[in-house]
Motif scaffolding. Structure first.
Motif, PDB file in Angstrom:
ATOM      1  N   MET A   1       0.818  -1.247   0.033  1.00  0.00           N
ATOM      2  CA  MET A   1       0.070  -0.013   0.019  1.00  0.00           C
ATOM      3  C   MET A   1       0.826   1.289  -0.100  1.00  0.00           C
ATOM      4  SD  MET A   1      -3.078   0.968   2.519  1.00  0.00           S
ATOM      5  CE  MET A   1      -1.961   2.211   3.525  1.00  0.00           C
ATOM      6  N   ALA A   2       0.518   2.209  -0.704  1.00  0.00           N
ATOM      7  CA  ALA A   2       1.320   3.377  -0.789  1.00  0.00           C
ATOM      8  C   ALA A   2       1.322   4.337   0.467  1.00  0.00           C
ATOM      9  CB  ALA A   2       0.619   4.373  -2.015  1.00  0.00           C
ATOM     10  N   THR A   3       2.342   4.781   0.856  1.00  0.00           N
ATOM     11  CA  THR A   3       2.329   5.586   2.054  1.00  0.00           C
ATOM     12  C   THR A   3       2.429   6.953   1.593  1.00  0.00           C
ATOM     13  OG1 THR A   3       4.957   5.668   2.194  1.00  0.00           O
ATOM     14  CG2 THR A   3       3.793   3.838   3.339  1.00  0.00           C
ATOM     15  N   ASN A   4       2.326   7.919   2.579  1.00  0.00           N
ATOM     16  CA  ASN A   4       2.350   9.254   2.363  1.00  0.00           C
ATOM     17  C   ASN A   4       3.644  10.046   2.391  1.00  0.00           C
ATOM     18  OD1 ASN A   4       2.014   9.429   5.059  1.00  0.00           O
ATOM     19  ND2 ASN A   4       0.234  10.625   5.212  1.00  0.00           N
ATOM     20  N   ARG A   5       4.498   9.336   2.782  1.00  0.00           N
ATOM     21  CA  ARG A   5       5.820  10.149   2.815  1.00  0.00           C
ATOM     22  C   ARG A   5       6.863   9.719   1.895  1.00  0.00           C
ATOM     23  NH1 ARG A   5       6.300  11.229   9.352  1.00  0.00           N
ATOM     24  NH2 ARG A   5       4.562  12.417   9.482  1.00  0.00           N
ATOM     25  N   THR A   6       7.811  10.701   1.695  1.00  0.00           N
ATOM     26  CA  THR A   6       8.976  10.267   0.947  1.00  0.00           C
ATOM     27  C   THR A   6      10.286  11.266   1.274  1.00  0.00           C
ATOM     28  OG1 THR A   6       9.870   9.645  -1.295  1.00  0.00           O
ATOM     29  CG2 THR A   6       8.743  12.033  -1.111  1.00  0.00           C
ATOM     30  N   PHE A   7      11.447  10.933   0.562  1.00  0.00           N
ATOM     31  CA  PHE A   7      12.736  11.239   1.292  1.00  0.00           C
ATOM     32  C   PHE A   7      13.273  11.857  -0.005  1.00  0.00           C
ATOM     33  CE2 PHE A   7      17.128  11.127   1.744  1.00  0.00           C
ATOM     34  CZ  PHE A   7      17.353  11.871   2.768  1.00  0.00           C
ATOM     35  N   THR A   8      13.964  13.052   0.403  1.00  0.00           N
ATOM     36  CA  THR A   8      14.599  13.714  -0.665  1.00  0.00           C
ATOM     37  C   THR A   8      16.049  14.466  -0.175  1.00  0.00           C
ATOM     38  OG1 THR A   8      14.565  15.426  -2.591  1.00  0.00           O
ATOM     39  CG2 THR A   8      13.416  16.189  -0.738  1.00  0.00           C
ATOM     40  N   MET A   9      17.138  14.472  -1.125  1.00  0.00           N
ATOM     41  CA  MET A   9      18.096  15.264  -0.688  1.00  0.00           C
ATOM     42  C   MET A   9      18.203  16.331  -1.954  1.00  0.00           C
ATOM     43  SD  MET A   9      21.320  12.900   0.537  1.00  0.00           S
ATOM     44  CE  MET A   9      20.901  11.499  -0.256  1.00  0.00           C
ATOM     45  N   ILE A  10      18.692  17.492  -1.349  1.00  0.00           N
ATOM     46  CA  ILE A  10      18.959  18.510  -2.427  1.00  0.00           C
ATOM     47  C   ILE A  10      20.543  18.310  -2.259  1.00  0.00           C
ATOM     48  CG2 ILE A  10      18.966  21.078  -2.954  1.00  0.00           C
ATOM     49  CD1 ILE A  10      16.702  21.609  -1.146  1.00  0.00           C
ATOM     50  N   LYS A  11      21.240  17.901  -3.596  1.00  0.00           N
ATOM     51  CA  LYS A  11      22.411  17.674  -3.693  1.00  0.00           C
ATOM     52  C   LYS A  11      23.474  18.929  -3.651  1.00  0.00           C
ATOM     53  CE  LYS A  11      21.189  13.402  -6.020  1.00  0.00           C
ATOM     54  NZ  LYS A  11      21.712  12.252  -6.815  1.00  0.00           N
ATOM     55  N   PRO A  12      24.810  18.533  -3.634  1.00  0.00           N
ATOM     56  CA  PRO A  12      25.755  19.532  -3.572  1.00  0.00           C
ATOM     57  C   PRO A  12      25.882  20.516  -4.622  1.00  0.00           C
ATOM     58  CG  PRO A  12      26.878  17.510  -2.815  1.00  0.00           C
ATOM     59  CD  PRO A  12      25.242  17.106  -3.387  1.00  0.00           C
ATOM     60  N   ASP A  13      25.646  20.090  -5.708  1.00  0.00           N
ATOM     61  CA  ASP A  13      25.612  20.941  -7.000  1.00  0.00           C
ATOM     62  C   ASP A  13      24.546  22.102  -6.761  1.00  0.00           C
ATOM     63  OD1 ASP A  13      24.055  18.576  -7.586  1.00  0.00           O
ATOM     64  OD2 ASP A  13      23.049  19.961  -9.195  1.00  0.00           O
ATOM     65  N   ALA A  14      23.437  21.852  -6.307  1.00  0.00           N
ATOM     66  CA  ALA A  14      22.038  22.447  -6.076  1.00  0.00           C
ATOM     67  C   ALA A  14      22.336  23.559  -5.068  1.00  0.00           C
ATOM     68  CB  ALA A  14      20.674  21.877  -6.006  1.00  0.00           C
ATOM     69  N   VAL A  15      22.731  22.881  -3.858  1.00  0.00           N
ATOM     70  CA  VAL A  15      23.032  23.778  -2.793  1.00  0.00           C
ATOM     71  C   VAL A  15      24.235  24.841  -3.287  1.00  0.00           C
ATOM     72  CG1 VAL A  15      23.951  23.793  -0.398  1.00  0.00           C
ATOM     73  CG2 VAL A  15      22.754  22.019  -1.141  1.00  0.00           C
ATOM     74  N   GLU A  16      25.357  24.556  -3.918  1.00  0.00           N
ATOM     75  CA  GLU A  16      26.522  25.334  -4.135  1.00  0.00           C
ATOM     76  C   GLU A  16      26.001  26.375  -5.087  1.00  0.00           C
ATOM     77  OE1 GLU A  16      29.405  25.527  -3.286  1.00  0.00           O
ATOM     78  OE2 GLU A  16      30.094  26.786  -4.969  1.00  0.00           O
ATOM     79  N   SER A  17      24.971  26.070  -5.828  1.00  0.00           N
ATOM     80  CA  SER A  17      24.388  27.232  -6.862  1.00  0.00           C
ATOM     81  C   SER A  17      23.397  28.022  -6.345  1.00  0.00           C
ATOM     82  CB  SER A  17      23.720  26.364  -8.131  1.00  0.00           C
ATOM     83  OG  SER A  17      24.948  25.560  -8.803  1.00  0.00           O
ATOM     84  N   GLY A  18      22.995  27.927  -5.139  1.00  0.00           N
ATOM     85  CA  GLY A  18      21.868  28.608  -4.300  1.00  0.00           C
ATOM     86  C   GLY A  18      20.653  28.300  -4.740  1.00  0.00           C
ATOM     87  N   TYR A  19      20.355  26.985  -4.893  1.00  0.00           N
ATOM     88  CA  TYR A  19      19.207  26.780  -5.739  1.00  0.00           C
ATOM     89  C   TYR A  19      18.110  26.127  -4.268  1.00  0.00           C
ATOM     90  CZ  TYR A  19      21.090  26.889 -10.332  1.00  0.00           C
ATOM     91  OH  TYR A  19      21.714  27.112 -11.444  1.00  0.00           O
ATOM     92  N   ILE A  20      18.434  26.150  -3.157  1.00  0.00           N
ATOM     93  CA  ILE A  20      17.790  25.501  -2.058  1.00  0.00           C
ATOM     94  C   ILE A  20      16.434  26.033  -1.790  1.00  0.00           C
ATOM     95  CG2 ILE A  20      17.552  25.307   0.210  1.00  0.00           C
ATOM     96  CD1 ILE A  20      20.528  25.120   0.549  1.00  0.00           C
ATOM     97  N   GLY A  21      16.233  27.248  -1.880  1.00  0.00           N
ATOM     98  CA  GLY A  21      14.964  27.972  -2.029  1.00  0.00           C
ATOM     99  C   GLY A  21      14.141  27.716  -3.098  1.00  0.00           C
ATOM    100  N   GLY A  22      14.729  27.883  -4.333  1.00  0.00           N
ATOM    101  CA  GLY A  22      13.956  27.436  -5.590  1.00  0.00           C
ATOM    102  C   GLY A  22      13.344  26.079  -5.796  1.00  0.00           C
ATOM    103  N   ILE A  23      14.216  25.194  -5.172  1.00  0.00           N
ATOM    104  CA  ILE A  23      13.656  23.709  -5.272  1.00  0.00           C
ATOM    105  C   ILE A  23      12.576  23.530  -4.179  1.00  0.00           C
ATOM    106  CG2 ILE A  23      14.564  21.280  -4.597  1.00  0.00           C
ATOM    107  CD1 ILE A  23      17.114  22.062  -6.136  1.00  0.00           C
ATOM    108  N   LEU A  24      12.810  24.076  -2.938  1.00  0.00           N
ATOM    109  CA  LEU A  24      11.953  23.801  -1.946  1.00  0.00           C
ATOM    110  C   LEU A  24      10.601  24.565  -2.283  1.00  0.00           C
ATOM    111  CD1 LEU A  24      13.907  24.206   1.574  1.00  0.00           C
ATOM    112  CD2 LEU A  24      12.943  22.314   0.464  1.00  0.00           C
ATOM    113  N   LYS A  25      10.682  25.821  -2.857  1.00  0.00           N
ATOM    114  CA  LYS A  25       9.148  26.311  -3.308  1.00  0.00           C
ATOM    115  C   LYS A  25       8.631  25.467  -4.366  1.00  0.00           C
ATOM    116  CE  LYS A  25       7.385  30.523  -5.583  1.00  0.00           C
ATOM    117  NZ  LYS A  25       6.203  29.982  -5.620  1.00  0.00           N
ATOM    118  N   MET A  26       9.482  24.800  -5.213  1.00  0.00           N
ATOM    119  CA  MET A  26       8.616  23.882  -6.305  1.00  0.00           C
ATOM    120  C   MET A  26       7.885  22.972  -5.563  1.00  0.00           C
ATOM    121  SD  MET A  26      11.025  23.628  -9.792  1.00  0.00           S
ATOM    122  CE  MET A  26       9.734  22.787 -10.587  1.00  0.00           C
ATOM    123  N   ILE A  27       8.842  22.310  -4.432  1.00  0.00           N
ATOM    124  CA  ILE A  27       8.176  21.410  -3.689  1.00  0.00           C
ATOM    125  C   ILE A  27       6.933  21.762  -3.002  1.00  0.00           C
ATOM    126  CG2 ILE A  27       8.642  19.788  -1.460  1.00  0.00           C
ATOM    127  CD1 ILE A  27      11.520  19.641  -2.848  1.00  0.00           C
TER     128      ILE A  27
END
Ligand code: CMP
Length: 139
Positions: A1-27
């Protein structure tokens, strides 16, 4: 049965490029709720353990070296059909094959530096979330 949680990592390239905020906004805009979040840096040993399932693949060494090269953000997310909906949101592993509008199409640099990780099954989502967070750290 599908659960309602998943796991993600924002990887070093995206952190280094300043994309944390943009990616979290899309999420967030896609309807996911953040259940736990940690900004940290993996040692090669910890990255190797996390990706142990890939240890016989030719890219394992590169993957471990890359994932321990800079800070990452580990996140547990909640939404109905979280695992499968999140994999649609992030797009294909190889960003050249990712659909328009997906996180990897917008933010990823290459198949190795592909901006985000997303669990590939409900079982792995639980294992990977527990790898980074104790029960007490989850809301
Ligand atoms: P991820 O979703 O984090 O799961 C395993 C990772 O291995 C994957 O994203 C890619 O970053 C990486 N990976 C998969 N295939 C390759 C490849 N051919 N070369 C380098 N890295 C890869």
């Amino acid at each position: 049965m599908a659960t309602n949680r998943t796991f993600t990592m924002i990887k070093p390239d995206a952190v280094e490029s300043g994309y944390i905020g943009g990616i979290l906004k899309m999420i967030n805009d896609a309807g996911f709720r953040i259940v736990a979040m940690k900004y940290t840096k993996l040692s090669a040993e910890i990255a190797g353990k996390f990706y142990e399932v890939h240890k016989d693949r030719p890219f394992y060494g590169e993957l471990v070296q890359y994932m321990s090269s800079g800070p990452i953000v580990a996140v547990i997310l909640e939404k109905e059909n979280a695992m499968s909906d999140f994999r649609i949101l992030i797009g294909a592993t190889d960003p050249t094959k990712a659909d328009e509008g997906t996180i990897r199409k917008i933010y990823a640099k290459s198949i190795a530096a592909n901006a985000v990780h997303g669990s590939d099954s409900d079982e792995n989502a639980e294992i990977e979330g527990a790898f980074f967070f104790s029960q007490l750290e989850r809301f």
